[in-house]
Design an enzyme around this catalytic site. Structure first.
Site, PDB file in Angstrom:
ATOM      1  N   PHE A  11       0.819  -1.192   0.055  1.00  0.00           N
ATOM      2  CA  PHE A  11      -0.112  -0.040   0.053  1.00  0.00           C
ATOM      3  C   PHE A  11       0.975   1.292   0.047  1.00  0.00           C
ATOM      4  O   PHE A  11       0.874   2.019  -0.800  1.00  0.00           O
ATOM      5  CB  PHE A  11      -1.177   0.042   1.268  1.00  0.00           C
ATOM      6  CG  PHE A  11      -1.638   1.305   1.792  1.00  0.00           C
ATOM      7  CD1 PHE A  11      -2.217   2.229   0.787  1.00  0.00           C
ATOM      8  CD2 PHE A  11      -1.365   1.673   3.046  1.00  0.00           C
ATOM      9  CE1 PHE A  11      -2.751   3.219   1.176  1.00  0.00           C
ATOM     10  CE2 PHE A  11      -1.981   2.723   3.416  1.00  0.00           C
ATOM     11  CZ  PHE A  11      -2.559   3.479   2.551  1.00  0.00           C
ATOM     12  N   ASP A  31       9.425  -6.971  -3.696  1.00  0.00           N
ATOM     13  CA  ASP A  31       8.478  -7.375  -3.081  1.00  0.00           C
ATOM     14  C   ASP A  31       8.199  -8.845  -3.344  1.00  0.00           C
ATOM     15  O   ASP A  31       8.142  -9.517  -4.243  1.00  0.00           O
ATOM     16  CB  ASP A  31       6.922  -6.848  -3.408  1.00  0.00           C
ATOM     17  CG  ASP A  31       5.915  -6.604  -2.381  1.00  0.00           C
ATOM     18  OD1 ASP A  31       5.560  -5.449  -2.170  1.00  0.00           O
ATOM     19  OD2 ASP A  31       5.463  -7.823  -1.933  1.00  0.00           O
ATOM     20  N   ALA A 118      10.861   2.221   7.606  1.00  0.00           N
ATOM     21  CA  ALA A 118       9.681   2.603   8.031  1.00  0.00           C
ATOM     22  C   ALA A 118       9.346   2.049   9.232  1.00  0.00           C
ATOM     23  O   ALA A 118       9.363   0.769   9.591  1.00  0.00           O
ATOM     24  CB  ALA A 118       8.597   1.913   6.940  1.00  0.00           C
ATOM     25  N   TYR A 150       4.690  -6.588  17.587  1.00  0.00           N
ATOM     26  CA  TYR A 150       4.939  -5.391  16.508  1.00  0.00           C
ATOM     27  C   TYR A 150       5.860  -4.637  17.021  1.00  0.00           C
ATOM     28  O   TYR A 150       6.949  -3.874  16.242  1.00  0.00           O
ATOM     29  CB  TYR A 150       3.821  -4.965  15.827  1.00  0.00           C
ATOM     30  CG  TYR A 150       3.855  -4.520  14.698  1.00  0.00           C
ATOM     31  CD1 TYR A 150       4.349  -4.909  13.480  1.00  0.00           C
ATOM     32  CD2 TYR A 150       3.360  -3.228  14.779  1.00  0.00           C
ATOM     33  CE1 TYR A 150       4.465  -4.156  12.431  1.00  0.00           C
ATOM     34  CE2 TYR A 150       3.545  -2.358  13.683  1.00  0.00           C
ATOM     35  CZ  TYR A 150       4.095  -2.686  12.417  1.00  0.00           C
ATOM     36  OH  TYR A 150       4.236  -1.889  11.566  1.00  0.00           O
ATOM     37  N   LYS A 154       9.479  -3.692  15.944  1.00  0.00           N
ATOM     38  CA  LYS A 154       9.973  -2.277  15.158  1.00  0.00           C
ATOM     39  C   LYS A 154      11.147  -1.338  16.029  1.00  0.00           C
ATOM     40  O   LYS A 154      11.799  -0.598  15.720  1.00  0.00           O
ATOM     41  CB  LYS A 154       8.637  -1.314  14.902  1.00  0.00           C
ATOM     42  CG  LYS A 154       7.839  -1.815  13.825  1.00  0.00           C
ATOM     43  CD  LYS A 154       8.591  -1.444  12.616  1.00  0.00           C
ATOM     44  CE  LYS A 154       7.857  -1.948  11.358  1.00  0.00           C
ATOM     45  NZ  LYS A 154       8.677  -1.974   9.932  1.00  0.00           N
TER      46      LYS A 154
END
Ligand code: UDP
Length: 324
Positions: A11, A31, A118, A150, A154
């Site tokens: 996305f 990807d 990211a 998560y 990160k």
């Protein structure tokens, strides 16, 4: 510029690629099509400045062959979406930790290439003190609750990035706050905006978890992409972390009503228990609002798209692409 976008068929990655091609860059999209989709980048295939590689960020040989020829790496590949992480915790940890480790290692080894990493507002966990400044504390629940894996993964990505920065790697970390817009995927990772739009278009009940008083700061993807590109251009951004988000705080119940209205949907708004959706061991983050002073000052970033305008564009896209 010759750039690599990992997770380029996803996305955010695919929206970023559109902007980079427009800027005149030569773009390599990597990807593994786990949650990304070829249809997100199909329109780029005829562009001679675009190349698609189906492959994994965990494939060191593949990275070795690519990184030396690249100027900037936009590392957008990650396991995303709370629902996906809750259901696939191990896969998420491996993709996020090992994947980023390999990207940083390759960037460092093959010419100290600039890397944009990211990260996520999930870093702040359930800290109740909003708005969040980049240096604020992280408040997480216990490790038997998959959701927090998560945030933990990160955080390791960020720690690794800062360690490489001290070794001289030009790396920038961006914490995204609930990004939405065209190409948001309702099946692969089911964020709340995608879920509500799908339900509204199908005339099914719009399912609000809990009281609906929990808040998020929804950020339109074009604004996010501008922030990403700026972070790769501004020299002062090196070695720093930035919140990339809209400062308007919205209750989930308000989001449900707004999506219902903007899509002219007869769907009822239904409150359901968190546990019915995520299973028994789940904790939510009650509020999430970014302080974007640093991004404003150093990157010239602002998130200008109003929620109404952004949702209208997103709903229009979903009407064309979601089965309903
Ligand atoms: N949510 C909801 N209904 C849904 C999906 C999500 O009420 O069908 C809620 C979810 O419990 C959370 C918020 O919306 O409070 C945002 O969820 P999302 O999965 O988009 O991401 P998060 O911000 O929690 O990472």
């Amino acid at each position: 510029m010759k750039v690599l976008v990992t997770g380029g068929a996803g996305f955010i990655g695919s929206n970023l690629i559109d902007a980079l091609l427009k800027r005149g860059d030569t773009v390599l999209c990597l990807d593994n099509l786990s949650t990304g989709s070829k249809s997100n980048v199909e329109h780029c295939f005829k562009n001679p400045c675009f190349q698609f590689i189906e492959g994994s960020i965990l494939d060191w040989r593949l990275l070795e062959g690519i990184i030396g020829k690249i100027d900037v790496i936009f590392h957008m590949a990650a396991a995303v979406g709370v629902k996906y992480i809750v259901d696939n915790p191990l896969d998420s940890i491996i993709t996020n930790v090992r994947g980023t480790e390999k990207i940083l290692d390759a960037a460092y080894t093959y010419g100290r290439k600039k890397v944009i990493i990211a990260s996520s507002s999930e870093i702040y966990g359930k800290n109740k003190k909003v708005p969040y400044k980049e240096e604020d504390d992280r408040v997480l629940g216990p490790t038997n609750i998959n959701r927090w894996s998560y945030s933990a993964s990160k955080a390791i990505d960020e720690h690794m990035s800062f360690s490489y920065a001290t070794k001289g790697l030009p790396v920038v970390v961006l914490r995204f706050f609930n990004i939405y817009g065209p190409r948001i995927n309702e099946e692969a990772y089911g964020t709340v905006v995608a879920q509500f739009i799908k339900q509204a278009l199908r005339r099914e009940p719009i399912t609000v978890h809990g009281t609906g008083k929990q808040t998020r700061s929804f950020t339109y993807v074009d604004d996010c992409v501008k922030g990403i590109i700026r972070s790769s251009e501004v020299e002062e951004a090196r070695g720093k972390v930035f919140n990339i988000g809209n400062t308007r705080e919205t209750k989930i119940i308000k989001l449900a009503k707004l999506i219902k209205k903007l899509s002219n949907s007869p769907s009822p708004i239904k409150r359901i228990h968190y546990h019915d959706y995520y299973g028994l061991s789940y904790e939510d983050a009650p509020r999430r609002v970014p302080d974007i002073t640093r991004a404003r000052k150093i990157l010239g970033f602002d998130s200008q798209t109003s929620l109404e305008e952004g949702l209208e564009k997103t709903i229009a896209w979903c009407k064309e692409h979601y089965s309903h």
